[in-house]
Design an enzyme around this catalytic site. Structure first.
Site, PDB file in Angstrom:
ATOM      1  N   ASN A 183       0.805  -1.229   0.000  1.00 42.56           N
ATOM      2  CA  ASN A 183       0.000   0.000   0.000  1.00 42.56           C
ATOM      3  C   ASN A 183       0.833   1.272   0.000  1.00 42.56           C
ATOM      4  O   ASN A 183       0.286   2.373   0.013  1.00 42.56           O
ATOM      5  CB  ASN A 183      -0.961   0.006   1.196  1.00 42.56           C
ATOM      6  CG  ASN A 183      -0.257  -0.034   2.541  1.00 42.56           C
ATOM      7  OD1 ASN A 183       0.953   0.121   2.636  1.00 42.56           O
ATOM      8  ND2 ASN A 183      -1.024  -0.257   3.595  1.00 42.56           N
ATOM      9  N   LYS A 184       2.166   1.139  -0.027  1.00 41.18           N
ATOM     10  CA  LYS A 184       3.022   2.318   0.040  1.00 41.18           C
ATOM     11  C   LYS A 184       3.153   2.988  -1.334  1.00 41.18           C
ATOM     12  O   LYS A 184       2.937   2.364  -2.370  1.00 41.18           O
ATOM     13  CB  LYS A 184       4.404   1.941   0.567  1.00 41.18           C
ATOM     14  CG  LYS A 184       4.391   1.352   1.982  1.00 41.18           C
ATOM     15  CD  LYS A 184       3.799   2.332   2.972  1.00 41.18           C
ATOM     16  CE  LYS A 184       4.005   1.920   4.420  1.00 41.18           C
ATOM     17  NZ  LYS A 184       3.247   0.739   4.817  1.00 41.18           N
TER      18      LYS A 184
END
Length: 374
Positions: A183-184
């Site tokens: 999710n980065k």
């Protein structure tokens, strides 16, 4: 809404497939491949520092940094009470004690005005966390650290490319740590990195991450220290290199999402956004709101249900470190009051935040939030 919108999905829009297939076709799939070095050099350069040490996730990056700095049993490390628990666990891994400081009401980062009251003769380091991509007040933290002879280890897991007074986060500390979870803003699926300008700390990080093989001699299988197997594979690094090549593009997309949420929710009573740190660039890793129930007319949990019924995925925020059973068992002092952290935990949540989230989806999510207000 007619489709499911997940809270975050990775955006792979560069050379990921090309580089991974190259690694696979040549047989270099372990940590010895060339992409590991290329990724380390590219990402550390992106942060404006000399060295990058790729590891298997962001949590072990923090552990490695603390080990390289010689922090251990009997030492104390100051961390924010409002953070992912990995920050605290890394301190525990080296045998030190996490000491908590409440969040700032506006920026949601560590409250710099409350740090010094937690410093004791046992304090060895401060771990500022750039929460949700919003850089901490690094001038104030650096001043405190110099005054008390403390290390700084930046937890920049959520802040790839964020800047404070024109400098990238990751360049303000002895060692800084990043996560590349899916999710980065920059992802390798699973992965992390320590970055540093210090030659000795870089050497120690490389030494400890590779089960303390002698970095300057033959692999004779004699180990002088307890080390860790924290290596990153060449396949993960291949993805990371491709992502770093487009890091600024992905950063702009996240920042644009953040601006759109603010635009479409402007004027909605009771919806509170994180305020940017002064002289900084918040990269908007996650679009987070806190509800003032009295003004909005509904609770946070009621709104989450409404969004879910309309296909919109959300996530709750971190629970305070002071109420974590694992940290109480470990012996942390959990007796203090952390009202801002409690307020964030009880009333805040993430909205969908993928880099390539369409504007029409953001507008649709905001319409639900506006229409549901009482």
């Amino acid at each position: 809404m007619n489709k499911k919108i997940f809270v975050c999905e990775p955006y792979l829009n560069g050379n990921e497939t090309k580089y991974v297939m190259d690694a696979v076709s040549t047989g270099w799939i372990s940590s010895s491949g060339a992409y590991v070095t290329k990724f380390e050099e590219a990402f550390s350069g992106y942060c404006g520092v000399k060295h990058g040490i790729a590891v298997c996730n962001g949590t072990v990056a923090l552990h490695l940094a603390l080990a390289a700095l010689g922090i251990g049993k009997g030492d104390e490390v100051i961390i924010p009470s409002f953070t992912m628990i990995a920050t605290a666990f890394a301190v525990c891994y080296v045998g030190a004690m996490p000491v908590f400081v409440d969040a700032d009401k506006d920026t949601w980062n560590i409250d710099v005005n409350k740090i010094e009251e937690k410093i004791t003769p046992r304090t060895k380091a401060i771990i500022p966390v750039h929460v949700f991509g919003n850089p901490c007040d690094m001038d104030a933290i650096t001043e405190i650290a110099k005054k008390h002879n403390l290390f700084i280890v930046e937890d920049a897991a959520e802040a790839h490319g964020a800047t404070y007074k024109g400098r990238k986060v990751g360049s303000f500390s002895e060692v800084a740590c990043f996560s590349f979870f899916a999710n980065k803003n920059v992802t390798t699926g699973e992965g992390g990195m320590c970055v540093t300008d210090d030659d000795n700390y870089a050497k120690l990080c490389r030494y400890y991450k590779n089960v303390c093989f002698n970095p300057d001699g033959p692999r004779d299988y004699l180990h002088n220290d307890i080390g860790f197997n924290y290596r990153m594979s060449n396949i993960h690094a291949a993805i990371g290199l491709a992502q770093t090549e487009k890091a600024d593009e992905y950063k702009k997309m996240r920042m644009n999402n953040h601006a759109l949420y603010k635009k479409y929710l402007e004027g909605v009573d009771g919806v509170v956004f994180q305020k940017d740190e002064k002289d900084s660039e918040n990269v908007g890793w996650m679009n987070t709101i806190v509800l003032d129930t009295d003004k909005y007319g509904r609770t946070r949990d009621e709104l989450i249900v409404q969004l879910k019924e309309n296909g919109v995925d959300t996530r709750l925020l971190f629970k305070s470190m002071s109420i974590q059973p694992a940290l109480k068992k470990y012996g942390c002092d959990c007796s203090g009051k952390y009202p801002v952290t409690d307020w964030l935990s009880e009333n805040g949540f993430y909205l969908p935040s993928a880099s390539n989230l369409p504007e029409e989806d953001i507008k649709g999510i905001c319409d639900i939030i506006k229409d549901f207000a009482r």
